[in-house]
Scaffold this motif. Structure first.
Motif, short mmCIF file in Angstrom:
data_model
loop_
_atom_site.label_atom_id
_atom_site.label_comp_id
_atom_site.label_asym_id
_atom_site.label_seq_id
_atom_site.Cartn_x
_atom_site.Cartn_y
_atom_site.Cartn_z
N TRP A 1 0.92 -1.23 -0.10
CA TRP A 1 0.17 -0.08 0.05
C TRP A 1 0.84 1.37 -0.04
O TRP A 1 2.10 1.14 0.40
CB TRP A 1 -0.98 0.03 1.04
CG TRP A 1 -0.44 -0.02 2.62
CD1 TRP A 1 0.33 -0.98 3.08
CD2 TRP A 1 -0.57 0.97 3.42
NE1 TRP A 1 0.51 -0.65 4.37
CE2 TRP A 1 0.30 0.53 4.60
CE3 TRP A 1 -0.99 2.24 3.45
CZ2 TRP A 1 0.33 1.29 5.65
CZ3 TRP A 1 -1.30 2.95 4.67
CH2 TRP A 1 -0.44 2.47 5.77
N HIS B 1 -8.64 2.24 -0.11
CA HIS B 1 -9.42 1.40 1.04
C HIS B 1 -9.95 2.49 1.95
O HIS B 1 -10.38 1.97 2.97
CB HIS B 1 -8.40 0.58 1.53
CG HIS B 1 -7.15 0.93 2.28
ND1 HIS B 1 -7.24 1.86 3.45
CD2 HIS B 1 -5.95 1.01 1.85
CE1 HIS B 1 -5.86 2.30 3.72
NE2 HIS B 1 -5.15 2.02 2.79
N GLU B 2 -10.55 3.57 1.66
CA GLU B 2 -11.16 4.60 2.38
C GLU B 2 -12.49 4.45 1.94
O GLU B 2 -12.71 4.75 0.54
CB GLU B 2 -10.49 5.86 2.32
CG GLU B 2 -11.24 6.93 3.30
CD GLU B 2 -10.39 8.26 3.52
OE1 GLU B 2 -11.31 9.08 3.97
OE2 GLU B 2 -9.54 8.31 2.79
N THR C 1 -7.22 -6.56 -1.65
CA THR C 1 -8.23 -6.44 -0.60
C THR C 1 -7.97 -5.42 0.10
O THR C 1 -6.93 -5.40 1.26
CB THR C 1 -8.26 -7.80 0.10
OG1 THR C 1 -8.28 -8.96 -1.04
CG2 THR C 1 -9.43 -7.80 0.91
N PRO C 2 -8.87 -4.58 0.29
CA PRO C 2 -8.63 -3.44 1.17
C PRO C 2 -8.92 -3.75 2.43
O PRO C 2 -9.73 -4.59 2.77
CB PRO C 2 -9.34 -2.09 0.56
CG PRO C 2 -10.61 -2.78 -0.22
CD PRO C 2 -9.93 -4.32 -0.65
N TRP C 3 -8.45 -2.94 3.56
CA TRP C 3 -8.89 -3.17 4.90
C TRP C 3 -10.53 -3.00 5.12
O TRP C 3 -10.90 -3.58 5.92
CB TRP C 3 -8.08 -2.29 5.94
CG TRP C 3 -6.58 -2.61 5.68
CD1 TRP C 3 -5.90 -3.93 5.58
CD2 TRP C 3 -5.54 -1.68 5.58
NE1 TRP C 3 -4.53 -3.60 5.51
CE2 TRP C 3 -4.31 -2.41 5.20
CE3 TRP C 3 -5.56 -0.16 5.44
CZ2 TRP C 3 -3.27 -1.70 5.31
CZ3 TRP C 3 -4.35 0.36 5.33
CH2 TRP C 3 -3.23 -0.27 5.22
N ILE C 4 -10.85 -1.91 4.32
CA ILE C 4 -12.28 -1.54 4.44
C ILE C 4 -12.80 -1.80 2.98
O ILE C 4 -12.30 -1.04 2.08
CB ILE C 4 -12.39 -0.23 5.05
CG1 ILE C 4 -11.68 0.16 6.12
CG2 ILE C 4 -13.96 0.10 4.94
CD1 ILE C 4 -11.43 1.50 6.42
N ARG C 5 -13.64 -2.80 2.75
CA ARG C 5 -14.12 -2.84 1.35
C ARG C 5 -14.92 -1.56 1.00
O ARG C 5 -15.88 -1.23 1.76
CB ARG C 5 -14.92 -4.20 1.17
CG ARG C 5 -14.09 -5.52 1.43
CD ARG C 5 -15.05 -6.71 1.18
NE ARG C 5 -14.24 -7.88 1.62
CZ ARG C 5 -13.29 -8.40 0.67
NH1 ARG C 5 -13.16 -7.98 -0.42
NH2 ARG C 5 -12.67 -9.44 1.16
#
Lengths: 145, 145
Positions: free
Chosen positions: A31, A61-62, A116-120
């Motif tokens: 990232w 990922h925001e 794969t973001p931390w927050i989809r």
């Protein structure tokens, strides 16, 4: 060949990175941060990335801030680094280039699987950056300075 | 009060940060990245920072790229984070505001003493950002999702 440029009075030296080396380093971390213009103001957001055939492919990922935003062929900067502040070693890479949203369903599904973001995000927006300028340096501990 | 906004299908939740809390977190880390416009293109560079009476005071730690650049009252974005990718916890803060170079000799000497970049720049350029917009969130591990 990357010249060593010692900073005056510094305990770290800077070694410029060649394009290939810089992109290779960028590909070793998952990232970084995207800088772009938003409503005529500079904006910066974290993103996940991978390097694919010389392009940077990113996924925000925001959640909220970029959901409504579709990037289509605009110039952005993308930065990643891996720095050890204690040892004063590491590297920093900045890529400037044209960003285009990935819309092809097969490509999109492939990238979404890899990034794969931390927050989809609801959109799962994926953007490809074609690097025009690649700037990078490596910090090298300066022995005996 | 910070609302908890769970991301769909995600294992992390996002809690919005109030301005004061976001600036406080920003002050707990020594460095971040400055996003600005340079020759009509988005640019991004690492910098050291401190939070002083609600302002962000930064010093570039990259040698060549910003040496010739003097920031005078232009809008920039500054970002810092502290993320644990494994635990999916941490925070991200972005400040947007007007940047002005610190030119007062006494102030400059004080900030240069407090902000020691890994690579000393020749100019020792220090820039103050007056935050107009402060955006931030905290990642909170979502138990049981």
């Amino acid at each position: 060949m990357s010249p060593l440029v010692p900073g005056p009075g510094s305990s770290a030296q800077v070694a410029g990175l060649e394009r290939e080396e810089a992109l290779k380093l960028l590909g070793t971390v998952p990232w970084g941060r995207l800088a772009f213009s938003h409503q005529a103001l500079p904006a910066i957001r974290p993103a996940h990335h991978l390097v694919d055939d010389g392009d940077i492919v990113i996924r925000m990922h925001e959640g909220a801030a970029l959901l409504g935003r579709v990037v289509r062929s605009e110039v952005v900067a993308y930065q990643a680094d891996e720095i050890d502040p204690g040892a004063r070693t590491g590297w920093n890479v900045v890529v400037t280039g044209t960003a285009t949203e990935v819309l092809d369903a097969v490509e999109l599904a492939r990238y979404q699987g890899l990034l794969t973001p931390w927050i989809r995000s609801k959109t799962g927006q994926v953007v490809r950056i074609r690097p025009e300028i690649v700037d990078g340096y490596r910090l090298v501990r300066a022995e005996g300075l």
